[in-house]
Design a protein around this motif. Sequence first.
Motif, PDB file in Angstrom:
ATOM      1  N   PRO A  33       0.936  -1.037   0.147  1.00 44.93           N
ATOM      2  CA  PRO A  33       0.034  -0.003  -0.118  1.00 44.93           C
ATOM      3  C   PRO A  33       0.820   1.148   0.137  1.00 44.93           C
ATOM      4  O   PRO A  33       1.920   1.098   0.384  1.00 44.93           O
ATOM      5  N   GLY A  34       0.263   2.234  -0.325  1.00 46.01           N
ATOM      6  CA  GLY A  34       0.827   3.793  -0.337  1.00 46.01           C
ATOM      7  C   GLY A  34       1.727   3.888  -1.633  1.00 46.01           C
ATOM      8  O   GLY A  34       2.517   4.836  -1.550  1.00 46.01           O
ATOM      9  N   TYR A  35       1.820   3.108  -2.608  1.00 41.86           N
ATOM     10  CA  TYR A  35       2.536   3.332  -3.692  1.00 41.86           C
ATOM     11  C   TYR A  35       1.876   3.279  -4.915  1.00 41.86           C
ATOM     12  O   TYR A  35       0.768   2.432  -5.025  1.00 41.86           O
ATOM     13  N   ARG A  61       6.195   6.514  -4.430  1.00 45.31           N
ATOM     14  CA  ARG A  61       5.447   6.793  -3.365  1.00 45.31           C
ATOM     15  C   ARG A  61       4.108   7.743  -3.433  1.00 45.31           C
ATOM     16  O   ARG A  61       4.077   8.626  -4.371  1.00 45.31           O
ATOM     17  N   GLY A  62       3.108   7.295  -2.534  1.00 42.47           N
ATOM     18  CA  GLY A  62       2.057   8.296  -2.501  1.00 42.47           C
ATOM     19  C   GLY A  62       0.764   7.850  -3.486  1.00 42.47           C
ATOM     20  O   GLY A  62       0.070   8.678  -3.549  1.00 42.47           O
ATOM     21  N   GLY A  63       0.702   6.487  -3.752  1.00 42.15           N
ATOM     22  CA  GLY A  63      -0.469   6.163  -4.531  1.00 42.15           C
ATOM     23  C   GLY A  63      -1.532   6.105  -3.697  1.00 42.15           C
ATOM     24  O   GLY A  63      -1.625   5.498  -2.769  1.00 42.15           O
ATOM     25  N   ASP A  64      -2.768   6.667  -4.518  1.00 44.80           N
ATOM     26  CA  ASP A  64      -4.104   6.858  -3.502  1.00 44.80           C
ATOM     27  C   ASP A  64      -5.028   5.688  -4.193  1.00 44.80           C
ATOM     28  O   ASP A  64      -5.924   5.469  -3.484  1.00 44.80           O
ATOM     29  N   ALA A  67      -3.647  -0.922  -3.263  1.00 49.82           N
ATOM     30  CA  ALA A  67      -2.018  -1.624  -3.173  1.00 49.82           C
ATOM     31  C   ALA A  67      -1.632  -2.051  -4.483  1.00 49.82           C
ATOM     32  O   ALA A  67      -2.228  -2.790  -5.276  1.00 49.82           O
ATOM     33  N   VAL A  96      10.095  -1.782   3.579  1.00 45.21           N
ATOM     34  CA  VAL A  96       8.626  -1.356   3.494  1.00 45.21           C
ATOM     35  C   VAL A  96       7.858  -2.337   4.229  1.00 45.21           C
ATOM     36  O   VAL A  96       8.342  -3.512   4.399  1.00 45.21           O
ATOM     37  N   THR A  97       6.614  -1.928   4.549  1.00 46.12           N
ATOM     38  CA  THR A  97       5.607  -2.917   5.278  1.00 46.12           C
ATOM     39  C   THR A  97       4.697  -3.393   4.220  1.00 46.12           C
ATOM     40  O   THR A  97       4.043  -2.546   3.724  1.00 46.12           O
ATOM     41  N   ASP A 112      12.019   9.354  -4.867  1.00 49.04           N
ATOM     42  CA  ASP A 112      10.897   9.177  -3.869  1.00 49.04           C
ATOM     43  C   ASP A 112      11.501   8.563  -2.608  1.00 49.04           C
ATOM     44  O   ASP A 112      10.715   8.448  -1.639  1.00 49.04           O
TER      45      ASP A 112
END
Length: 115
Positions: A33-35, A61-64, A67, A96-97, A112
């Motif tokens: 998530p988040g990318y 980074r920062g994908g809305d 996941a 990353v998690t 990024d």
Amino acid sequence: MSHRVFSYGTLRLPEVQRALYGREVPTVADELPGYALEWVQITDPDVIAKSGLDRHPILRRGGDGPAVAGAYLELTDDDLAATDDYEVDDYVRVLVTLASGASAWAYVASADAHR
């Protein structure tokens, strides 16, 4: 030592694994998530020869959106070093998690990495 590496692209290809590690490695499906995925033009002839592609996906980074789907590979120290050598300068390895809660290395866009 064993290292998890999240792959969302060419590291999951059997031919790339055989070229880098001398074998195919098991993968475990997971998401990050988040990318978001974008594409980068590859010019390194060795990388193109291994993957058969001159465009590779890259994590930003920062994908809305949802996941990023992929899988993690369990790699040895030598495998991780080979992976570092394979990835071009557009990528940097960060911890990353994953959606499962597992920690893994992922190769993300260099621009990024420190945001």
